[in-house]
Write a protein that holds these residues in place. Structure first.
Motif, short mmCIF file in Angstrom:
data_model
loop_
_atom_site.label_atom_id
_atom_site.label_comp_id
_atom_site.label_asym_id
_atom_site.label_seq_id
_atom_site.Cartn_x
_atom_site.Cartn_y
_atom_site.Cartn_z
N ILE A 50 -53.08 -19.76 36.95
CA ILE A 50 -52.93 -20.84 36.95
C ILE A 50 -52.22 -20.96 38.67
N VAL A 51 -53.08 -21.73 39.45
CA VAL A 51 -52.75 -21.70 40.83
C VAL A 51 -51.90 -23.15 41.10
N ILE A 52 -50.55 -23.07 41.65
CA ILE A 52 -49.65 -24.08 41.60
C ILE A 52 -49.39 -24.42 43.08
N ASP A 53 -49.58 -25.72 43.41
CA ASP A 53 -49.54 -26.14 44.84
C ASP A 53 -48.36 -26.97 44.82
N ASP A 54 -47.77 -27.51 44.02
CA ASP A 54 -46.52 -28.67 44.00
C ASP A 54 -45.27 -27.78 43.80
N LYS A 55 -44.44 -28.16 45.02
CA LYS A 55 -43.37 -27.23 45.28
C LYS A 55 -42.35 -27.61 44.21
N ALA A 56 -42.45 -29.04 43.75
CA ALA A 56 -41.40 -29.48 42.86
C ALA A 56 -41.43 -28.82 41.55
N VAL A 57 -42.91 -28.58 41.08
CA VAL A 57 -43.33 -28.14 40.11
C VAL A 57 -42.82 -26.50 39.95
N MET A 58 -43.05 -26.01 41.17
CA MET A 58 -42.50 -24.36 41.28
C MET A 58 -41.01 -24.38 41.08
N ALA A 69 -47.79 -20.87 44.11
CA ALA A 69 -47.55 -19.96 43.04
C ALA A 69 -48.59 -19.76 42.15
N LEU A 70 -48.79 -18.46 41.73
CA LEU A 70 -49.59 -18.05 40.87
C LEU A 70 -49.14 -17.53 39.31
N VAL A 71 -49.60 -18.42 38.22
CA VAL A 71 -48.88 -18.03 37.02
C VAL A 71 -50.03 -17.44 36.15
N ALA A 109 -52.07 -9.18 38.71
CA ALA A 109 -50.88 -9.93 39.57
C ALA A 109 -50.52 -8.87 40.61
N GLN A 110 -50.16 -7.71 40.66
CA GLN A 110 -50.02 -6.62 41.44
C GLN A 110 -51.06 -6.44 42.51
N THR A 111 -52.49 -6.54 42.03
CA THR A 111 -53.50 -6.72 42.97
C THR A 111 -53.31 -7.77 43.88
N ALA A 112 -52.90 -8.96 43.38
CA ALA A 112 -52.76 -10.11 44.21
C ALA A 112 -51.77 -9.80 45.34
N ALA A 113 -50.51 -9.29 44.86
CA ALA A 113 -49.48 -9.13 45.74
C ALA A 113 -49.92 -8.16 46.90
N VAL A 114 -50.49 -7.27 46.44
CA VAL A 114 -50.99 -6.06 47.68
C VAL A 114 -51.94 -6.81 48.50
N ALA A 115 -52.75 -7.70 47.98
CA ALA A 115 -53.69 -8.25 48.83
C ALA A 115 -53.21 -9.26 49.70
N ALA A 116 -51.86 -9.96 49.26
CA ALA A 116 -51.41 -10.94 50.14
C ALA A 116 -50.80 -10.38 51.20
N LYS A 142 -50.71 -27.67 31.05
CA LYS A 142 -51.96 -27.91 29.95
C LYS A 142 -52.20 -26.42 29.44
N LEU A 143 -51.38 -25.57 29.03
CA LEU A 143 -51.81 -24.18 28.68
C LEU A 143 -52.42 -24.50 27.31
N PRO A 144 -53.53 -23.77 26.98
CA PRO A 144 -53.84 -23.86 25.49
C PRO A 144 -52.55 -23.38 24.49
N SER A 145 -52.21 -24.17 23.67
CA SER A 145 -51.07 -23.84 22.69
C SER A 145 -51.34 -22.56 21.85
N LYS A 146 -52.35 -22.15 21.84
CA LYS A 146 -52.85 -21.09 20.94
C LYS A 146 -53.52 -19.96 21.85
N LEU A 147 -53.17 -18.70 21.86
CA LEU A 147 -53.84 -17.65 22.36
C LEU A 147 -53.54 -17.36 23.70
N CYS A 148 -52.64 -18.21 24.28
CA CYS A 148 -52.08 -18.03 25.71
C CYS A 148 -50.74 -17.92 25.99
N PHE A 149 -50.45 -17.09 26.88
CA PHE A 149 -48.73 -16.73 27.24
C PHE A 149 -48.78 -16.45 28.43
#
Ligand code: FMN
Length: 244
Positions: A50-58, A69-71, A109-116, A142-149
């Motif tokens: 999930i890509v987050i742009d909103d700094k208040a949300v972050m 932020a990438l969740v 996630a680690q690959t994203a950090a290396v790329a960044a 709005k994460l699915p309530s099942k099977l997502c963490f």
């Protein structure tokens, strides 16, 4: 050292001091495209980013704010939907699936950090979501309530202070084991303790009246200030049906 090794050794965290400079959409695209190149079991890529742009949300949900932020979530939703779409019976979740998919997710996630890093973009991994009200986060994103963490977040941006040192890493016996596991003996435990206190490790700890050694401070102060959130995380993993 070759360029790849140099890049790996230069990776370091920016602990919240991100400037207001934004990362470009092109760079974000490159980071995301690189992230999904990470190894993945059975071609499943059981994660969602999930890509987050909103700094208040972050700030509110992740504690830190950068440009983006990438969740990274362990997520079986897509696979479950594909199975249903094709009229296949498929059971997603359970501890073995979680372990495998959490591995996929962390590698992405680690690959994203290396790329960044390769693009001159600073980053911070944080598991702050687990210290927060997870139900609120599920609603907000709005994460699915099942099977997502949500497993781990990566904050991206530009540090205001590039001079912050990279912390050292433990090495030698007790970390790398050749051929078979080697449990540290008393002398080696002493050496390991001293590794933490070696100024070269740059742990950001200065001995003081209360704590002479890093590990005294770590065990007696640092760990004790966090509430144990084992129950909340276990309950959430059960609520999502990832754990039975
Ligand atoms: C799973 C995980 C969670 C982390 N959570 C935080 C965090 O909440 N806050 C923070 O400042 N750093 C966090 N970090 C970053 C570590 O503190 C950092 O990697 C460590 O201090 C080593 O520093 P370096 O990356 O600059 O070498 C986290 C790292 C990992 C892998």
């Amino acid at each position: 050292m070759n360029e790849t090794l140099k890049a790996i050794h230069s990776l370091k965290s920016t602990h919240g001091n991100f400037s207001s400079r934004e990362i470009s959409e092109d760079d974000l695209k490159l980071i995301l495209e690189a992230s999904v190149q990470a190894a993945t079991a059975s071609s499943c890529q059981n994660y969602s980013i999930i890509v987050i742009d909103d700094k208040a949300v972050m700030k509110e949900y992740l504690d830190y704010a950068g440009s983006k932020a990438l969740v990274f979530c362990v997520d079986f939703t897509r696979l479950a939907d594909l199975a249903k779409f094709l009229d296949h019976e498929y059971y997603c979740g359970g501890l073995p699936d979680f372990i495998t998919s959490a591995t996929d997710t962390a590698l992405a996630a680690q690959t994203a950090a290396v790329a960044a890093n390769s693009l001159g973009i600073d980053s911070l991994f944080t598991n702050s979501v687990h210290r927060k009200d997870l139900d609120k986060l599920y609603q907000k994103l709005k994460l699915p309530s099942k099977l997502c963490f949500p497993l781990i977040s990566l904050i991206l941006g530009y540090s205001t202070d590039k001079s912050q040192p990279k912390k050292g890493r433990l090495k030698g016996p007790g970390v790398i084991h050749y051929g078979e596991y080697h449990r540290l003996d008393t002398d080696e435990l002493e050496k390991m303790t001293n590794q933490y206190d070696d100024p070269e490790m740059k742990m950001g700890f200065t001995p003081n009246e209360s704590y002479k050694r890093y590990l005294d401070w770590f065990f007696c102060f640092w760990c004790s200030q966090f509430k144990d959130y084992t129950e909340e995380i276990t309950a959430m993993l059960k609520k999502t049906d990832i754990l039975k």
